[in-house]
Design a protein around this motif. Structure first.
Motif, PDB file in Angstrom:
ATOM      1  N   GLY A 150      25.246  34.564  46.083  1.00 31.35           N
ATOM      2  CA  GLY A 150      25.094  34.434  47.525  1.00 31.35           C
ATOM      3  C   GLY A 150      26.306  33.887  48.242  1.00 31.35           C
ATOM      4  O   GLY A 150      26.199  33.432  49.388  1.00 31.35           O
ATOM      5  N   ALA A 151      27.488  33.949  47.591  1.00 34.01           N
ATOM      6  CA  ALA A 151      28.680  33.329  48.177  1.00 34.01           C
ATOM      7  C   ALA A 151      29.421  34.235  49.159  1.00 34.01           C
ATOM      8  O   ALA A 151      30.307  33.769  49.865  1.00 34.01           O
ATOM      9  N   MET A 152      29.071  35.523  49.208  1.00 35.35           N
ATOM     10  CA  MET A 152      29.807  36.461  50.065  1.00 35.35           C
ATOM     11  C   MET A 152      28.876  37.210  50.997  1.00 35.35           C
ATOM     12  O   MET A 152      27.689  37.386  50.720  1.00 35.35           O
ATOM     13  N   ALA A 153      29.446  37.661  52.106  1.00 33.98           N
ATOM     14  CA  ALA A 153      28.700  38.471  53.069  1.00 33.98           C
ATOM     15  C   ALA A 153      29.676  39.397  53.783  1.00 33.98           C
ATOM     16  O   ALA A 153      30.890  39.136  53.825  1.00 33.98           O
ATOM     17  N   ALA A 154      29.152  40.487  54.332  1.00 33.66           N
ATOM     18  CA  ALA A 154      29.976  41.435  55.072  1.00 33.66           C
ATOM     19  C   ALA A 154      30.183  40.945  56.497  1.00 33.66           C
ATOM     20  O   ALA A 154      29.275  40.386  57.114  1.00 33.66           O
ATOM     21  N   ARG A 155      31.400  41.176  57.014  1.00 29.49           N
ATOM     22  CA  ARG A 155      31.718  40.811  58.388  1.00 29.49           C
ATOM     23  C   ARG A 155      31.663  42.008  59.316  1.00 29.49           C
ATOM     24  O   ARG A 155      31.670  41.846  60.539  1.00 29.49           O
ATOM     25  N   VAL A 156      31.650  43.206  58.751  1.00 32.30           N
ATOM     26  CA  VAL A 156      31.654  44.429  59.547  1.00 32.30           C
ATOM     27  C   VAL A 156      30.579  45.356  58.997  1.00 32.30           C
ATOM     28  O   VAL A 156      30.067  45.144  57.900  1.00 32.30           O
ATOM     29  N   SER A 157      30.270  46.384  59.734  1.00 34.45           N
ATOM     30  CA  SER A 157      29.297  47.364  59.260  1.00 34.45           C
ATOM     31  C   SER A 157      29.913  48.199  58.137  1.00 34.45           C
ATOM     32  O   SER A 157      31.003  48.749  58.275  1.00 34.45           O
ATOM     33  N   LEU A 158      29.198  48.272  57.028  1.00 33.95           N
ATOM     34  CA  LEU A 158      29.637  49.084  55.885  1.00 33.95           C
ATOM     35  C   LEU A 158      28.650  50.220  55.607  1.00 33.95           C
ATOM     36  O   LEU A 158      28.750  50.880  54.577  1.00 33.95           O
ATOM     37  N   ALA A 159      27.731  50.443  56.513  1.00 33.72           N
ATOM     38  CA  ALA A 159      26.638  51.383  56.287  1.00 33.72           C
ATOM     39  C   ALA A 159      27.145  52.760  55.903  1.00 33.72           C
ATOM     40  O   ALA A 159      27.950  53.362  56.621  1.00 33.72           O
ATOM     41  N   GLY A 160      26.690  53.234  54.725  1.00 39.81           N
ATOM     42  CA  GLY A 160      27.008  54.573  54.264  1.00 39.81           C
ATOM     43  C   GLY A 160      28.428  54.780  53.785  1.00 39.81           C
ATOM     44  O   GLY A 160      28.819  55.908  53.490  1.00 39.81           O
ATOM     45  N   ARG A 161      29.209  53.707  53.665  1.00 40.80           N
ATOM     46  CA  ARG A 161      30.630  53.842  53.317  1.00 40.80           C
ATOM     47  C   ARG A 161      30.843  53.699  51.819  1.00 40.80           C
ATOM     48  O   ARG A 161      30.492  52.671  51.227  1.00 40.80           O
ATOM     49  N   PRO A 162      31.422  54.701  51.139  1.00 44.78           N
ATOM     50  CA  PRO A 162      31.811  54.524  49.736  1.00 44.78           C
ATOM     51  C   PRO A 162      33.032  53.596  49.675  1.00 44.78           C
ATOM     52  O   PRO A 162      33.982  53.763  50.443  1.00 44.78           O
ATOM     53  N   LEU A 163      33.009  52.634  48.756  1.00 45.70           N
ATOM     54  CA  LEU A 163      34.037  51.608  48.731  1.00 45.70           C
ATOM     55  C   LEU A 163      34.574  51.353  47.329  1.00 45.70           C
ATOM     56  O   LEU A 163      33.804  51.283  46.365  1.00 45.70           O
ATOM     57  N   VAL A 164      35.887  51.211  47.248  1.00 49.35           N
ATOM     58  CA  VAL A 164      36.554  50.756  46.034  1.00 49.35           C
ATOM     59  C   VAL A 164      36.815  49.261  46.205  1.00 49.35           C
ATOM     60  O   VAL A 164      37.523  48.866  47.127  1.00 49.35           O
ATOM     61  N   LEU A 165      36.237  48.439  45.331  1.00 50.71           N
ATOM     62  CA  LEU A 165      36.416  46.990  45.400  1.00 50.71           C
ATOM     63  C   LEU A 165      37.709  46.624  44.683  1.00 50.71           C
ATOM     64  O   LEU A 165      37.906  46.991  43.520  1.00 50.71           O
ATOM     65  N   VAL A 166      38.591  45.899  45.361  1.00 48.77           N
ATOM     66  CA  VAL A 166      39.927  45.592  44.837  1.00 48.77           C
ATOM     67  C   VAL A 166      40.064  44.098  44.566  1.00 48.77           C
ATOM     68  O   VAL A 166      39.759  43.269  45.427  1.00 48.77           O
ATOM     69  N   ASP A 167      40.563  43.759  43.363  1.00 53.67           N
ATOM     70  CA  ASP A 167      40.849  42.372  43.020  1.00 53.67           C
ATOM     71  C   ASP A 167      42.055  42.353  42.084  1.00 53.67           C
ATOM     72  O   ASP A 167      42.468  43.394  41.573  1.00 53.67           O
ATOM     73  N   ASP A 168      42.598  41.164  41.860  1.00 56.02           N
ATOM     74  CA  ASP A 168      43.770  41.089  40.983  1.00 56.02           C
ATOM     75  C   ASP A 168      43.379  41.092  39.516  1.00 56.02           C
ATOM     76  O   ASP A 168      43.988  41.782  38.706  1.00 56.02           O
ATOM     77  N   VAL A 169      42.347  40.312  39.153  1.00 54.74           N
ATOM     78  CA  VAL A 169      41.941  40.170  37.757  1.00 54.74           C
ATOM     79  C   VAL A 169      40.427  40.207  37.661  1.00 54.74           C
ATOM     80  O   VAL A 169      39.735  39.606  38.488  1.00 54.74           O
ATOM     81  N   VAL A 170      39.907  40.899  36.668  1.00 54.93           N
ATOM     82  CA  VAL A 170      38.483  40.852  36.332  1.00 54.93           C
ATOM     83  C   VAL A 170      38.349  40.061  35.035  1.00 54.93           C
ATOM     84  O   VAL A 170      38.995  40.384  34.038  1.00 54.93           O
ATOM     85  N   THR A 171      37.531  39.006  35.076  1.00 55.56           N
ATOM     86  CA  THR A 171      37.310  38.200  33.868  1.00 55.56           C
ATOM     87  C   THR A 171      35.920  38.493  33.329  1.00 55.56           C
ATOM     88  O   THR A 171      35.739  39.348  32.479  1.00 55.56           O
TER      89      THR A 171
END
Length: 200
Positions: A150-171
């Motif tokens: 529960g630490a994150m939330a969207a600030r804009v409408s993302l409805a119906g949008r395909p998204l690539v989630l980008v980060d530096d490292v996955v642990t």
């Protein structure tokens, strides 16, 4: 040979870990609709030193180089796995406290670099941390998941949008999984996880 081609044949497409099988044994029972994980390398020398210098040494030129490698990895993957129409890039956010101390959000820098090279649009500041969390290093997988719940939330409408989630490292994947939860709660569709490195 393009960067990442060798790794593509030797990694699990689900979790990004090195594996002779795809999916790896640990991912065979995973939800087949969950996003794939695409990485350039292991979080080990010398890649870990690059990431550390970029994030904590504020060497933004390294961010450009890392982003370029990620963009090349993504473009190679798109030949076999085309992205849905209107796919955009979305950075996994850091906390406001870490942003103030560091002066920049490393995932946002990388998303902009990948976007500039791939032609994919970037959803600027699409996600936000709505509460601070403990630093993840040193926590086991369960602790990481509880820490980020529960630490994150969207600030804009993302409805119906395909998204690539980008980060530096996955642990453990807990951070990017929380970002995906927030994306789905806002009506978006996570289609791929893209990171520079994967912790072995």
């Amino acid at each position: 040979r393009r960067p990442g081609d060798r790794g593509r044949r030797r990694r699990c497409g689900r979790c990004g870990l090195r594996s002779s099988a795809d999916p790896c044994p640990g991912c065979r029972l995973a939800d087949p609709s969950s996003p794939r994980t695409l990485v350039c390398c292991d979080y080990a020398p010398p890649a870990d030193r690059l990431v550390t210098a970029f994030k904590y040494g504020r060497r933004l030129a390294l961010g450009r180089a890392i982003g370029a490698a990620m963009a090349m990895r993504l473009e190679a993957d798109r030949c076999e796995h085309p992205l849905p129409r209107d796919t955009a890039l979305l950075a996994v956010p850091i906390s406001s406290g870490r942003l103030a101390r560091r002066g920049f959000d490393q995932a946002a820098v990388l998303a902009r670099q990948v976007g500039a090279r791939s032609g994919l649009p970037v959803v600027a500041a699409g996600l936000v941390r709505i509460r601070d969390t403990r630093p993840q290093p040193g926590l086991d997988r369960g602790e990481r998941e509880r820490n980020l719940g529960g630490a994150m939330a969207a600030r804009v409408s993302l409805a119906g949008r395909p998204l690539v989630l980008v980060d530096d490292v996955v642990t453990s994947g807990a951070t990017i999984a929380e970002a995906e939860r927030a994306v789905r709660a806002a009506g978006g569709e996570p289609v791929l996880r893209l990171a520079f490195a994967r912790t072995p």
